[in-house]
Write a protein that holds these residues in place. Structure first.
Motif, short mmCIF file in Angstrom:
data_model
loop_
_atom_site.label_atom_id
_atom_site.label_comp_id
_atom_site.label_asym_id
_atom_site.label_seq_id
_atom_site.Cartn_x
_atom_site.Cartn_y
_atom_site.Cartn_z
N GLN A 90 0.84 -1.19 0.00
CA GLN A 90 0.00 0.00 0.00
C GLN A 90 0.88 1.24 0.00
O GLN A 90 2.07 1.19 0.27
CB GLN A 90 -0.93 0.01 1.22
N SER A 91 0.26 2.36 -0.31
CA SER A 91 1.02 3.59 -0.38
C SER A 91 1.27 4.15 1.02
O SER A 91 0.82 3.60 2.02
CB SER A 91 0.27 4.62 -1.23
N LEU A 92 1.99 5.25 1.07
CA LEU A 92 2.31 5.86 2.34
C LEU A 92 1.10 6.65 2.86
O LEU A 92 0.45 7.37 2.11
CB LEU A 92 3.49 6.83 2.18
N MET A 93 0.84 6.49 4.13
CA MET A 93 -0.24 7.24 4.76
C MET A 93 0.38 8.26 5.71
O MET A 93 1.08 7.89 6.65
CB MET A 93 -1.15 6.30 5.54
N LEU A 94 0.16 9.53 5.43
CA LEU A 94 0.71 10.57 6.28
C LEU A 94 0.06 10.52 7.65
O LEU A 94 -1.17 10.53 7.76
CB LEU A 94 0.51 11.95 5.64
N MET A 95 0.88 10.47 8.69
CA MET A 95 0.36 10.46 10.05
C MET A 95 0.37 11.87 10.64
O MET A 95 -0.60 12.29 11.28
CB MET A 95 1.21 9.55 10.93
N ALA A 96 1.49 12.56 10.48
CA ALA A 96 1.62 13.86 11.12
C ALA A 96 2.74 14.66 10.49
O ALA A 96 3.65 14.11 9.87
CB ALA A 96 1.88 13.69 12.61
N THR A 97 2.63 15.97 10.65
CA THR A 97 3.65 16.90 10.20
C THR A 97 4.31 17.47 11.44
O THR A 97 3.63 17.97 12.35
CB THR A 97 3.02 18.03 9.37
N SER A 98 5.62 17.41 11.46
CA SER A 98 6.37 17.81 12.64
C SER A 98 7.20 19.05 12.33
O SER A 98 8.02 19.04 11.43
CB SER A 98 7.30 16.64 13.03
N ASN A 99 6.95 20.12 13.07
CA ASN A 99 7.69 21.36 12.88
C ASN A 99 8.59 21.61 14.08
O ASN A 99 8.17 21.47 15.24
CB ASN A 99 6.74 22.54 12.71
N GLU A 100 9.81 22.00 13.82
CA GLU A 100 10.79 22.22 14.89
C GLU A 100 10.30 23.28 15.86
O GLU A 100 9.90 24.37 15.46
CB GLU A 100 12.13 22.62 14.26
N GLY A 101 10.30 22.91 17.13
CA GLY A 101 9.94 23.85 18.18
C GLY A 101 8.46 24.06 18.40
O GLY A 101 8.07 24.88 19.25
N SER A 102 7.62 23.33 17.69
CA SER A 102 6.18 23.48 17.91
C SER A 102 5.51 22.11 17.91
O SER A 102 6.13 21.10 17.59
CB SER A 102 5.56 24.38 16.84
N LYS A 103 4.24 22.11 18.27
CA LYS A 103 3.51 20.84 18.33
C LYS A 103 3.26 20.29 16.93
O LYS A 103 3.06 21.05 15.98
CB LYS A 103 2.17 21.04 19.04
N ALA A 104 3.24 18.99 16.86
CA ALA A 104 3.00 18.34 15.57
C ALA A 104 1.53 18.49 15.17
O ALA A 104 0.65 18.64 16.02
CB ALA A 104 3.36 16.87 15.66
N THR A 105 1.31 18.47 13.89
CA THR A 105 -0.04 18.51 13.34
C THR A 105 -0.40 17.11 12.86
O THR A 105 0.26 16.58 11.97
CB THR A 105 -0.13 19.50 12.16
N TYR A 106 -1.44 16.54 13.44
CA TYR A 106 -1.81 15.17 13.14
C TYR A 106 -2.91 15.13 12.08
O TYR A 106 -3.79 15.97 12.04
CB TYR A 106 -2.29 14.46 14.41
N GLU A 107 -2.84 14.09 11.26
CA GLU A 107 -3.88 13.88 10.27
C GLU A 107 -5.13 13.30 10.94
O GLU A 107 -5.05 12.70 12.03
CB GLU A 107 -3.39 12.93 9.17
N GLN A 108 -6.23 13.49 10.29
CA GLN A 108 -7.50 13.00 10.83
C GLN A 108 -7.43 11.49 11.04
O GLN A 108 -6.97 10.75 10.16
CB GLN A 108 -8.64 13.33 9.85
N GLY A 109 -7.87 11.07 12.21
CA GLY A 109 -7.90 9.64 12.51
C GLY A 109 -6.64 9.13 13.19
O GLY A 109 -6.60 7.96 13.60
N VAL A 110 -5.61 9.95 13.31
CA VAL A 110 -4.37 9.53 13.97
C VAL A 110 -4.42 10.01 15.43
O VAL A 110 -4.61 11.20 15.68
CB VAL A 110 -3.14 10.11 13.26
#
Lengths: 116, 112
Positions: free
Chosen positions: A42-62
């Motif tokens: 299966q393809s890659l499923m994005l879980m979250a975006t991580s930015n230095e020094g701040s909270k991660a942004t999670y995808e819906q359902g994670v």
């Protein structure tokens, strides 16, 4: 250039334990790192975006409380799978974008997690 | 309907053949297009990056983007057994916050 490493490359753990996966950009600074999950064929499923020094942004359902992400520096992001269960067994891949070209992402080699 | 559609294959070709891999997409805001190659149990490796429409060539690989048709292609000339892998198209736009939208991936096998 643009090398991303992951550690460990594979891990086996017992159900209920926590596992930490490290993602490092070796020769560039990455203001943004991404965490993906991939099931067989299966393809890659994005879980979250991580930015230095701040909270991660999670995808819906994670679940953010289950998949803890910390981006402590411009070269290191960590993903901790807390209280792992067999259904968390998967291939976890991180990627990092070059500071000026976020659309071009370079991927780590992946971490294979098996929860018994 | 998925934002990015890609035939999962598998695709099997003889060594030396020209391989054509394709993706279609629905979001007209996409303007960054990439092809990644992924060997089994490895992370994806960036092969080609194209901005907006046009062609780009790198050795045996040619990437084409047709924004009017929302269609992108990757051609592999003189295919080799070492090209056997899964090929993933990915794309993004200025409003995606750096996120890539991936196709399902096409599994390619080049037979000697």
């Amino acid at each position: 250039g643009a090398v991303v490493s992951q550690h460990p490359s594979w891990v086996i753990c017992k159900s209920g334990t926590s596992v930490k996966i490290e993602c490092r950009s070796l020769d560039f600074q990455a203001t943004t790192m991404f965490w993906y999950r991939q099931f067989p064929k299966q393809s890659l499923m994005l879980m979250a975006t991580s930015n230095e020094g701040s909270k991660a942004t999670y995808e819906q359902g994670v679940e953010k409380d289950k998949f803890l992400i910390n981006h402590a520096s411009l070269t290191l992001s960590t993903l901790t799978v807390t209280s792992a269960h067999p259904e968390d067994s998967s291939f976890y891949i991180c990627s990092a974008g070059l500071s000026s070209y976020q659309e071009t992402q370079y991927f780590g080699p992946g971490t294979r997690l098996l929860v018994l | 309907q998925k934002e990015v559609e890609q035939d999962p294959g598998p695709l099997s070709v003889p060594e030396g053949a020209i391989v054509s891999l394709n993706c279609t997409y629905s979001n007209s805001a996409f303007q960054y297009f990439m092809w990644y190659r992924q060997y089994s149990r490895k992370g994806p490796e960036l092969l080609m990056y194209t901005y907006s429409s046009g062609n780009k060539e790198d050795g045996r690989f040619t990437a084409q983007v047709d924004k009017s048709s929302k269609y992108i292609s990757l051609f592999i000339r003189d295919s080799q057994p070492s090209d056997s892998a899964t090929y993933l198209c990915a794309m993004s736009g200025d409003n995606q916050g750096g996120k890539l939208i991936f196709g399902q991936g096409t599994e390619l096998s080049v037979k000697p």
